[in-house]
Design a protein around this motif. Structure first.
Motif, PDB file in Angstrom:
ATOM      1  N   TRP A  81       0.838  -1.208   0.000  1.00 14.19           N
ATOM      2  CA  TRP A  81       0.000   0.000   0.000  1.00 14.19           C
ATOM      3  C   TRP A  81       0.871   1.256   0.000  1.00 14.19           C
ATOM      4  O   TRP A  81       0.616   2.199  -0.745  1.00 14.19           O
ATOM      5  CB  TRP A  81      -0.914  -0.017   1.217  1.00 14.19           C
ATOM      6  N   TRP A  82       1.901   1.249   0.831  1.00 12.80           N
ATOM      7  CA  TRP A  82       2.762   2.426   0.966  1.00 12.80           C
ATOM      8  C   TRP A  82       3.523   2.709  -0.326  1.00 12.80           C
ATOM      9  O   TRP A  82       3.603   3.849  -0.776  1.00 12.80           O
ATOM     10  CB  TRP A  82       3.741   2.216   2.115  1.00 12.80           C
ATOM     11  N   THR A  83       4.074   1.659  -0.967  1.00 16.74           N
ATOM     12  CA  THR A  83       4.829   1.866  -2.202  1.00 16.74           C
ATOM     13  C   THR A  83       3.913   2.272  -3.351  1.00 16.74           C
ATOM     14  O   THR A  83       4.341   2.991  -4.253  1.00 16.74           O
ATOM     15  CB  THR A  83       5.587   0.591  -2.600  1.00 16.74           C
ATOM     16  N   ALA A  84       2.650   1.827  -3.324  1.00 17.09           N
ATOM     17  CA  ALA A  84       1.710   2.210  -4.384  1.00 17.09           C
ATOM     18  C   ALA A  84       1.395   3.698  -4.323  1.00 17.09           C
ATOM     19  O   ALA A  84       1.117   4.334  -5.342  1.00 17.09           O
ATOM     20  CB  ALA A  84       0.425   1.401  -4.270  1.00 17.09           C
ATOM     21  N   ALA A  85       1.435   4.279  -3.125  1.00 20.74           N
ATOM     22  CA  ALA A  85       1.106   5.689  -2.955  1.00 20.74           C
ATOM     23  C   ALA A  85       2.279   6.601  -3.265  1.00 20.74           C
ATOM     24  O   ALA A  85       2.107   7.809  -3.431  1.00 20.74           O
ATOM     25  CB  ALA A  85       0.631   5.939  -1.520  1.00 20.74           C
ATOM     26  N   ARG A  86       3.481   6.048  -3.365  1.00 24.36           N
ATOM     27  CA  ARG A  86       4.676   6.861  -3.629  1.00 24.36           C
ATOM     28  C   ARG A  86       4.759   7.225  -5.106  1.00 24.36           C
ATOM     29  O   ARG A  86       4.352   6.435  -5.967  1.00 24.36           O
ATOM     30  CB  ARG A  86       5.938   6.101  -3.225  1.00 24.36           C
ATOM     31  N   PRO A  87       5.299   8.408  -5.432  1.00 27.29           N
ATOM     32  CA  PRO A  87       5.523   8.757  -6.846  1.00 27.29           C
ATOM     33  C   PRO A  87       6.533   7.804  -7.461  1.00 27.29           C
ATOM     34  O   PRO A  87       7.512   7.403  -6.825  1.00 27.29           O
ATOM     35  CB  PRO A  87       6.065  10.186  -6.774  1.00 27.29           C
ATOM     36  N   ARG A  88       6.311   7.438  -8.695  1.00 28.75           N
ATOM     37  CA  ARG A  88       7.114   6.411  -9.358  1.00 28.75           C
ATOM     38  C   ARG A  88       8.074   7.027 -10.360  1.00 28.75           C
ATOM     39  O   ARG A  88       7.677   7.783 -11.245  1.00 28.75           O
ATOM     40  CB  ARG A  88       6.192   5.413 -10.069  1.00 28.75           C
ATOM     41  N   SER A  89       9.344   6.692 -10.246  1.00 30.13           N
ATOM     42  CA  SER A  89      10.356   7.161 -11.185  1.00 30.13           C
ATOM     43  C   SER A  89      10.250   6.374 -12.484  1.00 30.13           C
ATOM     44  O   SER A  89       9.916   5.182 -12.462  1.00 30.13           O
ATOM     45  CB  SER A  89      11.756   6.963 -10.578  1.00 30.13           C
ATOM     46  N   PRO A  90      10.543   6.986 -13.642  1.00 25.82           N
ATOM     47  CA  PRO A  90      10.466   6.270 -14.907  1.00 25.82           C
ATOM     48  C   PRO A  90      11.384   5.052 -14.987  1.00 25.82           C
ATOM     49  O   PRO A  90      11.127   4.123 -15.729  1.00 25.82           O
ATOM     50  CB  PRO A  90      10.879   7.327 -15.942  1.00 25.82           C
ATOM     51  N   VAL A  91      12.474   5.064 -14.209  1.00 26.58           N
ATOM     52  CA  VAL A  91      13.415   3.940 -14.281  1.00 26.58           C
ATOM     53  C   VAL A  91      13.299   3.026 -13.071  1.00 26.58           C
ATOM     54  O   VAL A  91      14.080   2.102 -12.903  1.00 26.58           O
ATOM     55  CB  VAL A  91      14.873   4.456 -14.380  1.00 26.58           C
ATOM     56  N   GLN A  92      12.306   3.291 -12.232  1.00 26.62           N
ATOM     57  CA  GLN A  92      12.162   2.495 -11.007  1.00 26.62           C
ATOM     58  C   GLN A  92      11.636   1.108 -11.348  1.00 26.62           C
ATOM     59  O   GLN A  92      10.692   0.956 -12.096  1.00 26.62           O
ATOM     60  CB  GLN A  92      11.192   3.184 -10.047  1.00 26.62           C
ATOM     61  N   GLU A  93      12.234   0.073 -10.808  1.00 24.85           N
ATOM     62  CA  GLU A  93      11.721  -1.276 -10.947  1.00 24.85           C
ATOM     63  C   GLU A  93      12.199  -2.110  -9.769  1.00 24.85           C
ATOM     64  O   GLU A  93      13.193  -1.810  -9.128  1.00 24.85           O
ATOM     65  CB  GLU A  93      12.144  -1.925 -12.259  1.00 24.85           C
TER      66      GLU A  93
END
Length: 202
Positions: A92-104
């Motif tokens: 839940w917490w990671t879903a709410a965080r802004p996502r970087s284009p290179v994040q995986e």
């Protein structure tokens, strides 16, 4: 080797358990929608490894000890429940965080999540202590039959997760949307928490 009729009977018996949504499917949906279908492989491998772990523990008699000791069973059940709740909160917490284009996510991390979600599930252990013995013939090598049934179980759940991966891939145009990924992540988090609470109360 296991008799073909026994393998078919076991497959039909375990099919409803595989088709019931659980932690493995939840992890698959969450990771595939977040990082693409390549993340399906570590989820499948982690789940399958967990199944073989239960089969080996059943052979060693450790699972029987856990299932027949209320204290040991409670420890395993609570550990699994705590892991699912913690994983749900983290999801839940990671879903709410802004996502970087290179994040995986690292495949090893996804594999570990799927493995622990299966290994710490006492209901998975009970399959090899209550259901599997019904399809084992006393006159044949015990270890070979247990591992053969575990392979049937592993192939079935791998196919089931592969079907879900294909369905998710077909909806790739929807999956690419950040808003959809956040919703899926939050839903996955809630489902994992609910599964953990249900496991603790079972």
């Amino acid at each position: 080797m296991i008799h073909p009729y026994a393998a078919a009977g076991f497959l039909l018996a375990v099919l409803p358990l595989v088709a019931t949504p659980g932690a493995s499917l939840t992890l698959l949906i969450q990771h595939v929608t977040a990082d693409g279908r390549r993340q399906a492989l570590p989820v499948v491998l982690g789940t399958v490894t967990g199944l073989y772990a239960h089969a080996i523990l059943a052979l060693a008699g450790l699972s029987a000890l856990v299932m027949h000791s209320s204290r040991a069973f409670a420890v395993v059940k609570l550990a699994g429940a705590a892991y699912l709740v913690g994983l749900g909160v983290w999801t839940w917490w990671t879903a709410a965080r802004p996502r970087s284009p290179v994040q995986e996510r690292r495949s090893g991390s996804v594999y570990s999540q799927a493995l622990l979600a299966n290994v710490l599930n006492p209901k998975a252990a009970s399959v090899y202590l209550t259901l599997v013995p019904q399809f084992v013939r006393p006159g044949d090598p015990f270890a070979g039959q247990i591992l053969a049934l575990a392979t049937v179980h592993a192939l079935l759940i791998a196919v089931w997760l592969a079907v879900w991966t294909a369905l998710l891939h077909r909806g790739a145009h929807l999956v690419r949307r950040d808003s959809f990924r956040r919703v899926i992540g939050r839903v996955a988090g809630v489902v994992l928490v609910v599964l953990g609470i249900r496991a603790a109360r079972a």
